[in-house]
Design a protein around this motif. Sequence first.
Motif, PDB file in Angstrom:
ATOM      1  N   SER A 287       3.265   2.187   4.117  1.00 44.76           N
ATOM      2  CA  SER A 287       3.665   1.651   5.437  1.00 44.76           C
ATOM      3  C   SER A 287       2.457   1.348   6.296  1.00 44.76           C
ATOM      4  O   SER A 287       2.530   1.462   7.519  1.00 44.76           O
ATOM      5  CB  SER A 287       4.525   2.647   6.220  1.00 44.76           C
ATOM      6  OG  SER A 287       5.794   2.690   5.700  1.00 44.76           O
ATOM      7  N   SER A 288       1.362   1.002   5.691  1.00 41.51           N
ATOM      8  CA  SER A 288       0.178   0.704   6.506  1.00 41.51           C
ATOM      9  C   SER A 288      -0.608  -0.459   5.918  1.00 41.51           C
ATOM     10  O   SER A 288      -1.108  -0.366   4.792  1.00 41.51           O
ATOM     11  CB  SER A 288      -0.707   1.953   6.592  1.00 41.51           C
ATOM     12  OG  SER A 288      -1.992   1.598   7.064  1.00 41.51           O
ATOM     13  N   SER A 289      -0.724  -1.544   6.682  1.00 41.62           N
ATOM     14  CA  SER A 289      -1.513  -2.677   6.182  1.00 41.62           C
ATOM     15  C   SER A 289      -2.983  -2.301   6.102  1.00 41.62           C
ATOM     16  O   SER A 289      -3.722  -2.849   5.291  1.00 41.62           O
ATOM     17  CB  SER A 289      -1.407  -3.905   7.077  1.00 41.62           C
ATOM     18  OG  SER A 289      -0.195  -4.038   7.676  1.00 41.62           O
ATOM     19  N   THR A 326       6.370  -7.209  11.165  1.00 40.18           N
ATOM     20  CA  THR A 326       6.517  -6.449  12.412  1.00 40.18           C
ATOM     21  C   THR A 326       7.145  -7.325  13.494  1.00 40.18           C
ATOM     22  O   THR A 326       8.016  -6.879  14.236  1.00 40.18           O
ATOM     23  CB  THR A 326       5.128  -5.944  12.875  1.00 40.18           C
ATOM     24  OG1 THR A 326       4.599  -5.127  11.828  1.00 40.18           O
ATOM     25  CG2 THR A 326       5.200  -5.157  14.154  1.00 40.18           C
ATOM     26  N   ALA A 365      -1.089  -1.545  15.842  1.00 37.53           N
ATOM     27  CA  ALA A 365      -2.084  -1.087  14.862  1.00 37.53           C
ATOM     28  C   ALA A 365      -1.465  -1.174  13.469  1.00 37.53           C
ATOM     29  O   ALA A 365      -0.233  -1.145  13.324  1.00 37.53           O
ATOM     30  CB  ALA A 365      -2.472   0.346  15.179  1.00 37.53           C
ATOM     31  N   ALA A 366      -2.341  -1.283  12.451  1.00 40.27           N
ATOM     32  CA  ALA A 366      -1.824  -1.466  11.087  1.00 40.27           C
ATOM     33  C   ALA A 366      -1.523  -0.119  10.435  1.00 40.27           C
ATOM     34  O   ALA A 366      -1.994   0.183   9.345  1.00 40.27           O
ATOM     35  CB  ALA A 366      -2.846  -2.251  10.273  1.00 40.27           C
ATOM     36  N   VAL A 367      -0.765   0.702  11.137  1.00 39.34           N
ATOM     37  CA  VAL A 367      -0.440   2.040  10.637  1.00 39.34           C
ATOM     38  C   VAL A 367       1.071   2.268  10.750  1.00 39.34           C
ATOM     39  O   VAL A 367       1.751   1.520  11.455  1.00 39.34           O
ATOM     40  CB  VAL A 367      -1.189   3.135  11.445  1.00 39.34           C
ATOM     41  CG1 VAL A 367      -2.681   3.003  11.275  1.00 39.34           C
ATOM     42  CG2 VAL A 367      -0.827   3.073  12.929  1.00 39.34           C
ATOM     43  N   SER A 369       4.752   2.978  11.760  1.00 43.77           N
ATOM     44  CA  SER A 369       5.487   3.095  13.038  1.00 43.77           C
ATOM     45  C   SER A 369       4.827   2.449  14.240  1.00 43.77           C
ATOM     46  O   SER A 369       5.337   2.560  15.343  1.00 43.77           O
ATOM     47  CB  SER A 369       5.682   4.570  13.422  1.00 43.77           C
ATOM     48  OG  SER A 369       6.771   5.041  12.771  1.00 43.77           O
ATOM     49  N   ALA A 370       3.693   1.795  14.058  1.00 42.05           N
ATOM     50  CA  ALA A 370       2.994   1.209  15.208  1.00 42.05           C
ATOM     51  C   ALA A 370       3.880   0.187  15.916  1.00 42.05           C
ATOM     52  O   ALA A 370       3.850   0.057  17.139  1.00 42.05           O
ATOM     53  CB  ALA A 370       1.701   0.558  14.754  1.00 42.05           C
ATOM     54  N   GLY A 371       4.698  -0.522  15.130  1.00 41.49           N
ATOM     55  CA  GLY A 371       5.565  -1.555  15.694  1.00 41.49           C
ATOM     56  C   GLY A 371       6.555  -0.985  16.702  1.00 41.49           C
ATOM     57  O   GLY A 371       6.956  -1.667  17.643  1.00 41.49           O
ATOM     58  N   ASP A 400      10.067   0.125   8.093  1.00 45.74           N
ATOM     59  CA  ASP A 400       8.617  -0.037   8.232  1.00 45.74           C
ATOM     60  C   ASP A 400       8.000  -0.352   6.866  1.00 45.74           C
ATOM     61  O   ASP A 400       7.114  -1.211   6.727  1.00 45.74           O
ATOM     62  CB  ASP A 400       8.038   1.266   8.811  1.00 45.74           C
ATOM     63  CG  ASP A 400       6.602   1.115   9.287  1.00 45.74           C
ATOM     64  OD1 ASP A 400       6.088  -0.024   9.233  1.00 45.74           O
ATOM     65  OD2 ASP A 400       5.992   2.114   9.696  1.00 45.74           O
ATOM     66  N   ARG A 403       8.784  -3.990   6.230  1.00 47.22           N
ATOM     67  CA  ARG A 403       8.094  -4.986   7.039  1.00 47.22           C
ATOM     68  C   ARG A 403       6.592  -5.012   6.725  1.00 47.22           C
ATOM     69  O   ARG A 403       5.939  -6.041   6.845  1.00 47.22           O
ATOM     70  CB  ARG A 403       8.357  -4.789   8.534  1.00 47.22           C
ATOM     71  CG  ARG A 403       7.834  -3.525   9.163  1.00 47.22           C
ATOM     72  CD  ARG A 403       8.226  -3.457  10.640  1.00 47.22           C
ATOM     73  NE  ARG A 403       7.666  -2.289  11.293  1.00 47.22           N
ATOM     74  CZ  ARG A 403       8.351  -1.236  11.705  1.00 47.22           C
ATOM     75  NH1 ARG A 403       9.664  -1.215  11.550  1.00 47.22           N
ATOM     76  NH2 ARG A 403       7.756  -0.222  12.289  1.00 47.22           N
ATOM     77  N   THR A 404       6.071  -3.860   6.263  1.00 47.99           N
ATOM     78  CA  THR A 404       4.645  -3.856   5.905  1.00 47.99           C
ATOM     79  C   THR A 404       4.394  -4.728   4.662  1.00 47.99           C
ATOM     80  O   THR A 404       3.347  -5.367   4.542  1.00 47.99           O
ATOM     81  CB  THR A 404       4.153  -2.405   5.693  1.00 47.99           C
ATOM     82  OG1 THR A 404       4.533  -1.629   6.827  1.00 47.99           O
ATOM     83  CG2 THR A 404       2.642  -2.347   5.564  1.00 47.99           C
ATOM     84  N   ASN A 407       4.060  -8.053   6.036  1.00 47.95           N
ATOM     85  CA  ASN A 407       2.767  -8.191   6.734  1.00 47.95           C
ATOM     86  C   ASN A 407       1.645  -8.551   5.758  1.00 47.95           C
ATOM     87  O   ASN A 407       0.880  -9.485   6.001  1.00 47.95           O
ATOM     88  CB  ASN A 407       2.412  -6.887   7.459  1.00 47.95           C
ATOM     89  CG  ASN A 407       3.308  -6.629   8.660  1.00 47.95           C
ATOM     90  OD1 ASN A 407       4.025  -7.520   9.107  1.00 47.95           O
ATOM     91  ND2 ASN A 407       3.284  -5.429   9.189  1.00 47.95           N
TER      92      ASN A 407
HETATM   93  N1  ASP Z   1       3.401  -0.347   9.501  1.00 44.43           N
HETATM   94  C1  ASP Z   1       3.065  -1.682   9.892  1.00 44.43           C
HETATM   95  C2  ASP Z   1       1.754  -2.085   9.262  1.00 44.43           C
HETATM   96  O1  ASP Z   1       0.870  -1.283   9.086  1.00 44.43           O
HETATM   97  C3  ASP Z   1       2.995  -1.846  11.378  1.00 44.43           C
HETATM   98  C4  ASP Z   1       4.378  -1.644  11.975  1.00 44.43           C
HETATM   99  O2  ASP Z   1       5.159  -2.608  11.997  1.00 44.43           O
HETATM  100  O3  ASP Z   1       4.723  -0.546  12.363  1.00 44.43           O
HETATM  101  O4  ASP Z   1       1.574  -3.211   8.911  1.00 44.43           O
END
Ligand code: ASP
Length: 432
Positions: A287-289, A326, A365-367, A369-371, A400, A403-404, A407
Amino acid sequence: MKKFPLHIRIFIGMFLGIALGILSIFFNLGPFIADWVKPFGTIFINLLKLIAIPLILVSLISGISNLKDISKLSRIGGKTMGLYLITTVIAITIGLVTVNTIKPGNFLSKEKQVELSAKYAQDANLKVSDAKKLKESGPLQVIVDIVPDNIFGAASSNRNMLQVIFFAILFGIALIMAPEQKGIPVKGFFDGVNEVILKIVDMVMQYAPIGVMALLAALIVDVAGNNPKQALELFSALGVYAITVLLSLALMVMVIYPLAMQLFTHIKYKAFTKGILPAQIMAFSTSSSAATLPVTMECAEKNIGIKEEISSFVLPLGATINMDGTSIHQAVSAVFIAQAFGHDLTVVDQLIIVLTATLSSIGAAAVPSAGLITLVIVLGAIGVSPEGLALIIAIDRPLDMCRTIVNVTGDSVVASIVATTEDGFRKEPSMN
Ligand code: ASP
């Protein structure tokens, strides 16, 4: 096992992880998974994060210094930013059309709404206060934040990726401009270190099947918690909302990206998908780009054949600012929460969503739950109470993960298009 190609091994790891997670719930093995399996996943994520900053720094410096002329860099930069913006707006539009057609908010019963609001109010408040911190700064703070005052300080946290990118670009440009004789050893040094880091990425990737398995098994156990029946109930209450998000994400990956690849590149979408599959699985598992970035870069360069001078610029930038998945999620969730609260949205509101979801997906942020944090900004802009986050927080993790995937796929599509227009393929892509 070794005789299977890596992407198949990662795939097998993914299925084994899911199966192990489900079995652990049935046999009550949660504590065992937490103590003896999860750490292997954590080690894997740490390894990926460990190489992210050195990889960006060195590959970007080495990539830019290979360009030889700065006007090419600004051309690539312009195209990249333009494409990132266009794909984000298309993504939001798809999300809006889908959510306004399906109207998932009308499927959430009033009792469930009250129950969710009460149960997740505390989690929602935490996100809201995180978002407040984000909003309190002045309008130009985002730009100020890109320029670090200390490169070692910037490089000491993965959250400062844009600052590291800024320094690497500055250094790369200066290297092109420096007297040739002086620049040659410096360039040689960065080229060499770059090769070493790519070898580390290779080594980490060999561990990926086990890492992915451990991550997914632990995640399933965490999500199901002590009461898997309750988790299932929750999924069914929010099922229509989840389907709306997933459908919009699928439209992006199965319609828009293939169309873009067909129109603007010579790479077959099937071959492209096969090439970036390891990055997609990694995005799904972490879940992290940002954590996925080393893998995305390796896939783009090795499997798709994109030259490093393009991928080292386009992909790290994309991981931090281009989040099509996101932005889809923001559009669908904002309208869903408005519908559930009986808040009618006008056309102007929908346009405000396009604008704010674009900005907040750039700012996310690319982490994991940031969205959700930046979604507060979209809700605020259309006058919907940010407490509405409580309605969707409980099922955010699986969404998440999905969606990642979008991304990182979106970043790779843009990298392929930019490479096509810039003669940016190392060889004829092997996977055509
Ligand atoms: N988890 C997504 C990412 O790192 C960001 C998000 O939508 O929460 O790309």
